[in-house]
Design an enzyme around this catalytic site. Structure first.
Site, PDB file in Angstrom:
ATOM      1  N   GLU A 169       6.009  34.119  -8.025  1.00  0.00           N
ATOM      2  CA  GLU A 169       5.133  34.910  -8.890  1.00  0.00           C
ATOM      3  C   GLU A 169       5.864  35.973  -9.719  1.00  0.00           C
ATOM      4  O   GLU A 169       5.664  37.175  -9.511  1.00  0.00           O
ATOM      5  CB  GLU A 169       4.045  35.591  -8.050  1.00  0.00           C
ATOM      6  CG  GLU A 169       3.222  34.635  -7.225  1.00  0.00           C
ATOM      7  CD  GLU A 169       2.039  35.312  -6.522  1.00  0.00           C
ATOM      8  OE1 GLU A 169       1.987  36.557  -6.492  1.00  0.00           O
ATOM      9  OE2 GLU A 169       1.157  34.597  -6.032  1.00  0.00           O
ATOM     10  N   GLU A 352       0.201  28.646  -2.514  1.00  0.00           N
ATOM     11  CA  GLU A 352      -0.611  29.668  -1.843  1.00  0.00           C
ATOM     12  C   GLU A 352      -2.057  29.525  -2.270  1.00  0.00           C
ATOM     13  O   GLU A 352      -2.347  29.338  -3.463  1.00  0.00           O
ATOM     14  CB  GLU A 352      -0.185  31.097  -2.219  1.00  0.00           C
ATOM     15  CG  GLU A 352       1.100  31.567  -1.615  1.00  0.00           C
ATOM     16  CD  GLU A 352       1.461  32.990  -2.035  1.00  0.00           C
ATOM     17  OE1 GLU A 352       0.555  33.820  -2.301  1.00  0.00           O
ATOM     18  OE2 GLU A 352       2.675  33.264  -2.099  1.00  0.00           O
TER      19      GLU A 352
HETATM   20  C1  FCB Z   1       0.290  36.717  -3.561  1.00  0.00           C
HETATM   21  C2  FCB Z   1       1.634  36.949  -2.913  1.00  0.00           C
HETATM   22  C3  FCB Z   1       1.595  36.899  -1.414  1.00  0.00           C
HETATM   23  C4  FCB Z   1       0.334  37.497  -0.836  1.00  0.00           C
HETATM   24  C5  FCB Z   1      -0.896  36.985  -1.544  1.00  0.00           C
HETATM   25  C6  FCB Z   1      -2.194  37.528  -1.003  1.00  0.00           C
HETATM   26  O1  FCB Z   1       0.283  37.315  -4.815  1.00  0.00           O
HETATM   27  O2  FCB Z   1       2.553  35.979  -3.328  1.00  0.00           O
HETATM   28  O3  FCB Z   1       2.756  37.515  -0.938  1.00  0.00           O
HETATM   29  O4  FCB Z   1       0.412  38.858  -0.799  1.00  0.00           O
HETATM   30  O5  FCB Z   1      -0.806  37.259  -2.903  1.00  0.00           O
END
Ligand code: FCB
Length: 443
Positions: A169, A352
């Site tokens: 990210e 994620e």
């Molecule tokens: C993302 C991050 C991760 C976590 C989630 C909730 O932006 O990559 O580390 O904190 O959010």
């Protein structure tokens, strides 16, 4: 409560990779055995972390890693996504810190022993502080320091890694860290964000080239987060505002990698906010990916504004998670389909997805049905995108366990495993069992 997908879903196949994800700073602790990083410094500043906490102990994974691998294995997942702490494996003089490297070698070996695939992120926000002292991501030299770190660590890890992501990210590092100032290193100013972003993207491209040389057998790529932008009304002014927000926050990071150029919005930004682009940078940045990692949590809504390019409208009268993010699974399938229409994408992994919920532990149980519902609806969205032709190969739940949620400290719980921070006892939540049962029903 169960998680399930239609019988004919490609995600019911063992060929689809299911995993859980974490990141070094959020779980490791063991702060004395590594160099300080920007998050250590940021946590020490007043008012930056809501509960005034830090990463000194976190989930004490540095000591509990063997037990944690057993836990991961007990969930029956195919893969584990972790990150390497740059300040743990590199010394001040830029050479390897062997004891830090050994920690990851042992961890990766144990995962391999259990037949769990290893998805390694090389940078999940824990920049060594001494590099920040020289300007951090505002300094072009940091991209070359990253290249050197990637070269050393990938040689040291040999063939233990199935998949490398250069960065996690870059939007968060650049915008939250160097523009909004709400993440480490806490620098604020519109003139900084895109400069930091450019050096991060350059670091990514340089890292990809090293990976192709040092680790040609792993799948190498990057993890980008997307918060799709929707207009508040169907007025053309709001639609344009949402498009600009999308370019500013989302396309800014994928377009240079896929197309070798920034969105045209660049021309609307004042000159002092422009990145410092050198000749040849886009050739490096647009190095071919083996895969693209996509993180999705929520969407955002925008309206037009008199003085700014766009204005965000906070969620109102909609379902939200404990961190205030709207629950909007439709945005997930739309995002995947629209990226697939816009770009020639490599295979996609959802690296994620997950939800913070106000979990309560009672009699050693956490009955987080709200989180199960979130997973169910978002897995449906991934399945929809696959049916519409998007080539998605895997999905990682964020997170394996509750952990240090950046500026929110330990107040927000994203785990499918509950962590009692006093005792460090881990308890699989109902969502963890639902995920496990779903994964293990695949054929
Ligand atoms: C993302 C991050 C991760 C976590 C989630 C909730 O932006 O990559 O580390 O904190 O959010």
């Amino acid at each position: 409560m169960k998680i399930s997908l239609p019988n004919n879903s490609k995600m019911n196949s063992k060929n689809f990779t299911f995993g859980v994800a974490t990141a070094s700073f959020q779980i490791e602790g063991g702060v004395d055995e590594r160099l300080p990083c920007i998050w250590d410094t940021f946590c020490d500043k007043d008012g930056k972390i809501v509960d005034r906490s830090n990463g000194d102990v976190a989930c004490d994974h540095i000591n509990k890693w063997q037990q944690d691998v057993e836990l991961i294995d007990s969930l029956g997942v195919d893969a584990y996504r972790l990150s390497i702490s740059w300040p743990r494996v590199i010394k001040l003089d830029g050479t390897l810190n062997q004891s830090g490297v050994d920690f990851y070698i042992n961890l990766l070996d144990k995962l391999k022993n259990k037949n769990i695939k290893t998805f390694v992120t090389l940078y999940h926000w824990d920049l060594p502080q001494h590099l920040e002292d020289k300007g951090g991501w505002l300094n072009r030299a940091t991209a070359y320091a990253f290249e050197s770190y990637v070269n050393l660590i990938t040689k040291a890890l040999g063939n233990r890694v199935d998949s490398y992501a250069t960065l996690n990210e870059p939007f968060c590092s650049a915008f939250l860290g160097y523009e909004a100032g709400i993440h480490a290193p806490g620098i604020k100013g519109k003139e900084f964000g895109k400069k930091a972003a450019h050096h991060l993207l350059l670091a990514h491209g340089l890292g990809m080239r090293v990976l192709a040389k040092n680790s040609p057998n792993s799948q190498n790529g990057i993890v980008l987060n997307f918060t799709p932008a929707y207009p508040k009304t169907d007025s053309s002014a709001d639609i344009i505002a949402a498009q600009k927000a999308d370019d500013y926050f989302n396309q800014w990071y994928i377009k240079p990698i896929m197309d070798g150029a920034y969105p045209e919005l660049l021309n609307e930004l004042p000159q002092e906010n422009h990145p410092d682009i050198h000749e040849g940078d886009f050739d490096i940045i647009a190095t071919q990916l083996n895969f693209l990692g996509i993180n999705y949590y929520t969407r955002a809504v925008y309206e037009t504004d008199n003085s700014e390019l766009f204005k965000e409208v906070p969620p109102k009268d909609v379902a939200i998670t404990d961190i205030g993010w709207e629950i909007y699974p439709k945005g997930f399938s739309h995002l995947l389909v629209s990226l697939n229409e816009t770009y020639t994408l490599p295979p996609i992994y959802i690296t994620e997805n997950g939800a913070a919920m106000a979990d309560k532990i009672k009699d050693h149980e956490v009955n987080d049905i709200d989180r199960i519902a979130y997973y169910q609806s978002h897995l449906n969205a991934v399945n929809d995108a696959i049916e519409q032709g998007v080539n998605i190969k895997g999905y990682f739940a964020w997170s394996l366990m509750d952990n240090f949620e950046w500026a929110e400290g330990y107040t927000k719980r994203f785990g499918i495993v509950y962590v009692d921070y006093q005792t460090q006892i881990r308890t699989i939540k109902a969502s963890g069992y639902a995920y496990k049962n779903f994964i293990n029903r695949r054929t």
